[in-house]
Motif scaffolding. Structure first.
Motif, short mmCIF file in Angstrom:
data_model
loop_
_atom_site.label_atom_id
_atom_site.label_comp_id
_atom_site.label_asym_id
_atom_site.label_seq_id
_atom_site.Cartn_x
_atom_site.Cartn_y
_atom_site.Cartn_z
N THR A 114 34.62 50.36 45.00
CA THR A 114 35.93 49.26 45.36
C THR A 114 36.75 48.22 44.38
O THR A 114 36.12 48.15 43.70
CB THR A 114 34.96 48.36 46.25
OG1 THR A 114 34.40 48.99 47.51
CG2 THR A 114 36.16 46.85 47.22
N ALA A 116 39.20 45.53 43.78
CA ALA A 116 39.13 44.08 44.56
C ALA A 116 40.85 44.02 44.11
O ALA A 116 41.23 43.35 43.16
CB ALA A 116 38.44 43.06 44.41
N GLY A 117 41.78 43.71 45.27
CA GLY A 117 42.86 43.62 44.52
C GLY A 117 42.63 41.33 43.74
O GLY A 117 41.98 40.96 44.64
N ARG A 118 43.86 41.09 43.41
CA ARG A 118 44.13 39.89 42.63
C ARG A 118 44.96 39.08 43.18
O ARG A 118 45.61 38.10 42.92
CB ARG A 118 43.99 40.16 41.17
CG ARG A 118 42.83 40.66 40.75
CD ARG A 118 43.43 41.25 38.48
NE ARG A 118 41.90 41.87 38.34
CZ ARG A 118 41.69 42.88 36.81
NH1 ARG A 118 43.12 42.25 36.52
NH2 ARG A 118 41.20 42.76 37.37
N ARG A 176 39.58 50.89 58.55
CA ARG A 176 39.99 50.86 57.05
C ARG A 176 41.01 52.19 57.28
O ARG A 176 40.76 53.17 58.30
CB ARG A 176 38.47 51.36 57.07
CG ARG A 176 37.90 50.28 56.25
CD ARG A 176 36.78 50.77 55.51
NE ARG A 176 35.67 49.71 54.76
CZ ARG A 176 35.05 49.25 54.05
NH1 ARG A 176 34.95 50.43 53.78
NH2 ARG A 176 34.86 48.54 53.46
N ASP A 198 42.30 47.08 54.04
CA ASP A 198 41.48 47.76 53.10
C ASP A 198 41.33 48.76 53.31
O ASP A 198 42.19 49.86 54.27
CB ASP A 198 40.36 47.37 54.61
CG ASP A 198 39.11 46.75 53.38
OD1 ASP A 198 38.97 46.46 52.44
OD2 ASP A 198 37.77 47.26 54.19
N GLN A 218 45.09 46.39 41.73
CA GLN A 218 44.65 45.32 41.10
C GLN A 218 46.23 43.92 41.37
O GLN A 218 45.74 43.41 41.12
CB GLN A 218 44.33 45.38 39.54
CG GLN A 218 42.46 45.86 39.19
CD GLN A 218 42.69 46.58 38.34
OE1 GLN A 218 43.94 46.57 37.26
NE2 GLN A 218 41.56 46.26 37.77
N ASN A 223 42.02 45.76 48.73
CA ASN A 223 40.64 46.29 48.68
C ASN A 223 41.24 47.91 48.59
O ASN A 223 41.42 48.01 50.13
CB ASN A 223 39.82 45.96 49.69
CG ASN A 223 39.02 44.20 49.19
OD1 ASN A 223 39.43 43.75 47.87
ND2 ASN A 223 38.21 43.77 50.33
N HIS A 225 39.11 51.36 48.07
CA HIS A 225 37.94 52.00 47.85
C HIS A 225 38.13 53.72 48.02
O HIS A 225 38.86 53.96 48.37
CB HIS A 225 37.33 52.14 49.17
CG HIS A 225 36.80 50.94 50.51
ND1 HIS A 225 36.01 49.85 49.53
CD2 HIS A 225 37.76 50.07 51.15
CE1 HIS A 225 36.23 48.69 50.44
NE2 HIS A 225 37.24 48.34 51.35
#
Length: 480
Positions: A114, A116-118, A176, A198, A218, A223, A225
Motif C-alpha cells: 500500500t 499512502a498518499g501524502r 475500494r 481507496d 505519493q 491510498n 494498493h
C-alpha cells in the motif's frame, strides 16, 4: 514481429489457424440467433468481416430495440458464445483448454503493498479544461455550454452538478475501486487519488508504469494498493487470472471492479475477455461486487427522441459545411453528408462506428456493454458511462484518426483532452456509487443516460459520411 503462438487467454484456433474474423462472425451470429435468425445467417455468411462487421454490429442494436428481453437475450447469448469459444493456452505444452482453465494456474500468491498518499484530499469537484480549472459557477457554465452545443446529454450535466453539490461523496468512503488498466489515460485513478479514495491498481508488471503510479499516489491523498510478487509490482491478466482473482477476492471493503483495459488489434479482445472471466469469477465469490465501464461513442447506440430532433433541425438549417451539402452529395453519389437519422423515427440509432478502429475493437467494447446490461438486470450495481472521443496516445497514433479529430470541430464535434475526460468520467462513477440512477425500462435507455458523446449523437450528419471531409479539413491541424 507478432507472436504467432501466444499463451494465456487466447482466441480459438480452427485447423491450426487463429482468425479473429471467424471469432467475430461466430459470436455476432450466436448473439443474434435467438431474436434475429436472418441477421445471424447474414453474419455467418460474411466473406469480408473487416468491412461487413459495420452492418452486423448495428444490427445487434436494432434487433434488441423491440423489447427489453430481446436486448438482454442478445447480451447473454453473445457473452455465452465468447466464454464458450475463447481458450486458455499454457506456456508448457501449448495445448488449448477451456477459458476456465486460466484460474487453475497456480504460483506464489500475490501480496499487497500500500502506497499512502501524502497530499491533502480535494473536497471540491474541479475539472481541468483548456488550461483552466473549472469549479463552482465556472463549471456550471461550461456544462451548460456543452449541453447547448449538443456535446453531452442534459442528464450528464445534472449528474456532474449533483456530484459538485455533494463534495463529501468524492472520497468514496467504504468503497475500494479496483482499476484494471490502472495506467490507462481514460481511467479514473488520478482523480480518485486526488479525492482521497481507496484505489486498487492492476496493470502489467512493467517498472515504468509503477514508477509513474507510485509518484501519483505519493503526490495525492488516496491510498493505492498494488499486487506484488517478490520485488515485482503488477500482474498480467492474460496469464495470471487465478492469482489476481484470489488477491482481489481477499481485499476488504465493498469492491467496485473498474474495466479500463485497452490493447491494439486482436489483443484487445483477449484482454477484454480476461477481464470478463475475472468478473464472472469474482461475482461468484463477492456478492458485494459492483462493476464500472466506459463505453466508446464510436459505436452504435439507440438515442433519445430529442437528440434525433436536434440533429434533424441542424440538418434543415444547413449551416457551415452544410451549405455545400448538395454538390458534395452529387459528387459522391450520395455517400457524403447523409442524415444522422430519419425524421421522426424514435428511438434514433446513432451509428458512429469508425472502420479504422476495426472489428476487434468493436467486439471488445460491445462485450463490455453486454456485461453491463446483463449484470444490471441481475441486480448488480453497474456504472457504465459513454465517454467522449479523447486525444489519447492510443488513438492519435493513427494518423487518419488524428486528422479526423483535428477537423471534427467543423461538424460540431468536440474532442476532449484526457485530463478533462477522465475527471468527468470519474465524477459520473462517484455519483453512481453514492446515488442510484433512474430506473429505465430498456437497456438502451441505461446506456444513453448521462452520455458524454462529444456531439456525435446530435450532429446533423452520420459519422462515416462526414469522416473523409473531417480528415481532409484536419490534415493541417494534425500536422501542427
Amino acid at each position: 514481429m507478432p507472436n504467432t503462438n501466444p499463451t494465456g487467454v487466447v482466441m480459438p484456433s480452427v485447423g491450426g489457424k487463429v482468425s479473429s474474423s471467424a471469432l467475430g462472425r461466430a459470436v455476432v451470429a450466436d448473439a443474434l440467433r435467438g431474436v434475429d435468425p436472418v441477421g445471424a445467417r447474414g453474419a455467418e455468411a460474411s466473406t469480408d468481416w473487416r468491412h461487413d462487421y459495420l452492418v452486423h454490429f448495428r444490427r445487434l442494436v436494432e434487433a434488441g430495440l423491440p423489447s427489453r428481453e430481446a436486448a438482454l437475450t442478445i447480451a447473454r447469448d453473445g457473452l455465452a458464445s465468447l466464454h464458450e469459444r475463447m481458450r486458455y493456452r499454457s506456456g508448457t505444452d501449448g495445448a488449448e483448454a477451456p477459458l476456465s482453465a486460466a484460474f487453475a494456474v497456480g504460483g506464489e500468491p500475490l501480496r499487497t503493498v500500500t502506497i499512502a498518499g501524502r497530499g491533502k484530499a480535494e473536497r471540491e469537484l474541479v475539472v481541468p479544461y483548456r488550461g483552466r480549472l473549472l469549479a463552482g459557477r465556472e463549471l456550471d457554465l461550461q456544462l451548460e455550454r456543452w449541453v447547448s452545443a449538443g456535446i453531452i446529454e442534459p442528464s450528464c450535466a445534472r449528474i456532474v452538478q449533483t456530484v459538485a453539490a455533494n463534495p463529501g461523496w468524492l472520497a468514496l468512503e467504504g468503497h475500494r475501486v479496483v482499476v484494471l488498466g490502472a495506467g490507462a489515460e481514460m481511467g479514473p485513478l488520478r482523480a480518485l487519488l486526488r479525492w482521497g479514495a481507496d484505489v486498487v491498481a492492476v496493470d502489467l508488471p512493467r517498472p515504468a508504469i509503477w514508477e509513474r503510479l507510485q509518484g501519483l499516489a505519493q503526490r495525492y491523498a488516496g491510498n493505492l494498493h498494488v499486487p506484488v510478487t517478490g520485488e515485482d509490482r503488477g500482474a498480467d491478466l492474460l496469464h495470471d487470472l487465478g492469482r489476481v482473482a484470489d488477491w482481489i477476492e481477499g481485499l476488504d471493503g465493498r469492491l467496485v471492479l473498474g474495466n479500463y483495459v485497452y490493447a491494439d488489434g486482436a489483443l484487445n479482445v483477449r484482454v477484454a475477455m480476461a477481464v470478463d472471466a475475472l468478473t464472472v469469477r469474482l461475482r461468484q465469490r463477492r456478492p458485494d461486487l459492483g462493476l464500472a465501464f466506459l463505453a466508446t461513442p464510436t459505436d452504435v447506440f439507440a438515442v433519445p427522441d430529442d437528440a434525433v430532433d436536434e440533429a434533424n433541425r441542424r440538418y434543415a438549417e444547413a449551416t457551415g459545411i452544410g451549405r455545400f451539402r448538395r454538390p458534395l452529395r452529387v459528387l459522391s453519389a450520395g455517400r457524403l453528408l447523409t442524415r444522422n437519422y430519419p425524421p421522426e423515427l424514435y428511438p434514433g440509432v446513432n451509428d458512429s462506428l469508425v472502420p479504422q478502429q476495426g472489428p476487434n475493437y468493436a467486439l471488445a467494447k460491445r462485450l463490455q456493454r453486454w456485461r453491463a446490461a446483463e449484470a444490471r438486470a441481475a441486480g448488480l450495481p453497474v456504472s457504465l458511462a459513454v465517454a467522449p472521443a479523447t486525444r489519447t496516445r492510443s488513438v492519435v497514433k493513427n494518423r487518419l484518426l488524428a486528422a479526423a479529430f483535428a477537423g471534427a470541430h467543423r461538424f460540431g464535434i468536440e474532442i476532449f483532452e484526457p485530463a478533462t475526460s477522465n475527471t468527468l468520467m470519474a465524477a459520473l462513477l462517484v455519483h453512481d456509487l453514492n446515488a442510484e440512477r433512474p430506473a429505465h425500462e430498456h437497456p438502451w435507455q441505461d446506456e444513453a443516460f448521462a452520455a458524454a458523446h462529444g456531439g456525435l449523437w446530435r450532429q446533423p450528419y452520420s459519422a462515416r459520411s462526414a469522416l473523409g471531409i473531417a480528415v481532409l479539413m484536419g490534415i493541417g491541424g494534425a500536422r501542427g
